[in-house]
Write a protein that holds these residues in place. Structure first.
Motif, PDB file in Angstrom:
ATOM      1  N   UNK A  53      12.594   7.223   9.524  1.00  0.00           N
ATOM      2  CA  UNK A  53      11.438   7.628   8.433  1.00  0.00           C
ATOM      3  C   UNK A  53      11.936   7.377   7.060  1.00  0.00           C
ATOM      4  N   UNK A  54      11.055   6.664   6.203  1.00  0.00           N
ATOM      5  CA  UNK A  54      11.561   6.447   4.803  1.00  0.00           C
ATOM      6  C   UNK A  54      10.566   6.268   3.907  1.00  0.00           C
ATOM      7  N   UNK A  55      11.040   6.021   2.762  1.00  0.00           N
ATOM      8  CA  UNK A  55       9.780   5.877   1.582  1.00  0.00           C
ATOM      9  C   UNK A  55      10.199   4.338   1.266  1.00  0.00           C
ATOM     10  N   UNK A  56       9.063   3.553   0.891  1.00  0.00           N
ATOM     11  CA  UNK A  56       8.896   2.367   0.247  1.00  0.00           C
ATOM     12  C   UNK A  56       8.983   2.184  -1.132  1.00  0.00           C
ATOM     13  N   UNK A 106       0.837  -1.165  -0.197  1.00  0.00           N
ATOM     14  CA  UNK A 106       0.054   0.029  -0.102  1.00  0.00           C
ATOM     15  C   UNK A 106       0.879   1.413  -0.002  1.00  0.00           C
ATOM     16  N   UNK A 107       2.075   1.117   0.405  1.00  0.00           N
ATOM     17  CA  UNK A 107       2.948   2.263   0.451  1.00  0.00           C
ATOM     18  C   UNK A 107       3.800   2.510  -0.839  1.00  0.00           C
ATOM     19  N   UNK A 108       4.132   1.490  -1.265  1.00  0.00           N
ATOM     20  CA  UNK A 108       5.050   1.245  -2.480  1.00  0.00           C
ATOM     21  C   UNK A 108       5.048   2.232  -3.328  1.00  0.00           C
ATOM     22  N   UNK A 109       6.037   2.932  -3.766  1.00  0.00           N
ATOM     23  CA  UNK A 109       6.275   3.873  -4.554  1.00  0.00           C
ATOM     24  C   UNK A 109       5.009   5.094  -4.479  1.00  0.00           C
ATOM     25  N   UNK A 110       4.752   5.389  -3.400  1.00  0.00           N
ATOM     26  CA  UNK A 110       3.885   6.597  -3.202  1.00  0.00           C
ATOM     27  C   UNK A 110       4.823   7.405  -2.305  1.00  0.00           C
ATOM     28  N   UNK A 111       4.441   8.771  -2.114  1.00  0.00           N
ATOM     29  CA  UNK A 111       5.193   9.675  -1.260  1.00  0.00           C
ATOM     30  C   UNK A 111       4.579   9.506   0.162  1.00  0.00           C
ATOM     31  N   UNK A 112       4.144   8.585   0.649  1.00  0.00           N
ATOM     32  CA  UNK A 112       3.966   8.192   1.987  1.00  0.00           C
ATOM     33  C   UNK A 112       5.090   7.841   2.886  1.00  0.00           C
ATOM     34  N   UNK A 113       5.122   8.458   4.056  1.00  0.00           N
ATOM     35  CA  UNK A 113       6.389   8.028   5.100  1.00  0.00           C
ATOM     36  C   UNK A 113       6.094   6.657   5.765  1.00  0.00           C
TER      37      UNK A 113
END
Length: 287
Positions: A268-271, A250-257
């Motif tokens: 904190x990071x991006x998936x 659900x987080x992959x390649x989105x701007x969500x932290x």
């Protein structure tokens, strides 16, 4: 993050032997073959770095704490947690979260290293640390432990860190819907079962920006490259792995932290997708 301010409140770094105990599948060789983990998340010998911290979130003037760490001065079977003396409380205050000012405490699950600062010692009695807060956990989580056969150390933890909050009338049980349940503006509990039956992840959203606090659905970034690696503490490992993949997808390649409850700094990071798995791209820190 949008109108929310999220702060990591450090408690303690966990000792090097934590990794092999907690994530036995993450062998030194496997870690060494995952070069993006170095230098932040593992050392050159393949030893994982892990930490205990909590997240303090300001939302529309409300002060929300996600999990409460190991706690000070508690009798624990784990030597690294036993009679801990950290300056967590001072750091929390310095971040503007004096205990009496906290409005809401979200407990992702009822494990020892997530409920410890629920209470503090006052003249030999454990009393709620956050006397003006509502403490929230999932009803599924509470019901599971109410019926579980607990060993001595876990009973001790409930006695010193959970029951005093319940007895003070400060604990609320939340029915968490499959699609998530909002508990404050831009704060939603998402079911994340497997590590424990009622564990939740916490989704923060504001002005189109999102972040997800993992709880223990993901203990360490190595589980992005190898989502099948489970924790020795997972009650239902197969379910835990499915939950992990679902959240990461659900987080992959989105701007969500992604905000890891035991990820060492930068935390904190991006998936990002990497083959049939994922990797974490650390977010630049904001100060």
């Amino acid at each position: 993050m949008g109108d929310h301010t999220v702060r990591r409140i450090d408690e303690t770094a966990l000792p090097p032997e934590t990794g092999p105990w907690l994530l036995p599948g993450a062998t030194a060789g496997l870690v060494a073959r995952t070069p993006w983990l170095r230098p932040d998340f593992a050392d050159g010998q393949g030893v994982l770095r892990l930490a205990s911290h909590t997240f303090a979130v300001e939302v529309d003037g409300a002060r929300i704490l996600v999990d409460t760490g190991i706690g000070n001065g508690k009798q624990r079977a784990n030597a690294a947690w036993h009679e801990l003396r950290s300056d967590y409380a001072e750091r929390l205050g310095a971040a503007g979260f004096a205990p009496e000012s906290v409005d809401l405490v979200v407990l992702t699950h009822l494990h020892t290293d997530h409920v410890g600062w629920n209470t503090r010692d006052e003249g030999g009695t454990w009393v709620p640390t956050f006397p003006n807060a509502r403490y929230l956990t999932a009803r599924t989580e509470w019901d599971y432990w109410a019926d579980a056969e607990m060993d001595g150390p876990r009973r001790q933890m409930f006695r010193d860190s959970v029951h005093p909050v319940w007895e003070a009338g400060l604990l609320d049980l939340v029915d968490v819907a499959d699609e998530g349940t909002d508990i404050a503006p831009g704060v939603r509990l998402l079911p994340a079962p497997g590590h424990t039956p009622g564990q939740v992840a916490v989704e923060l959203s504001s002005r189109g920006e999102k972040a997800l606090v993992t709880g223990d659905s993901i203990h360490h970034p190595v589980q992005l490259s190898h989502p099948g690696i489970c924790s020795c503490a997972d009650i239902a490992p197969d379910l835990a792995a499915r939950t992990r993949r679902r959240l990461l997808d659900s987080l992959a390649d989105t701007p969500a932290l992604l905000l890891g409850t035991h990820f060492p700094p930068p935390t904190a990071g991006y998936v990002r997708r990497a083959g049939d798995a994922y990797r974490l791209v650390p977010a630049p820190p904001h100060h």
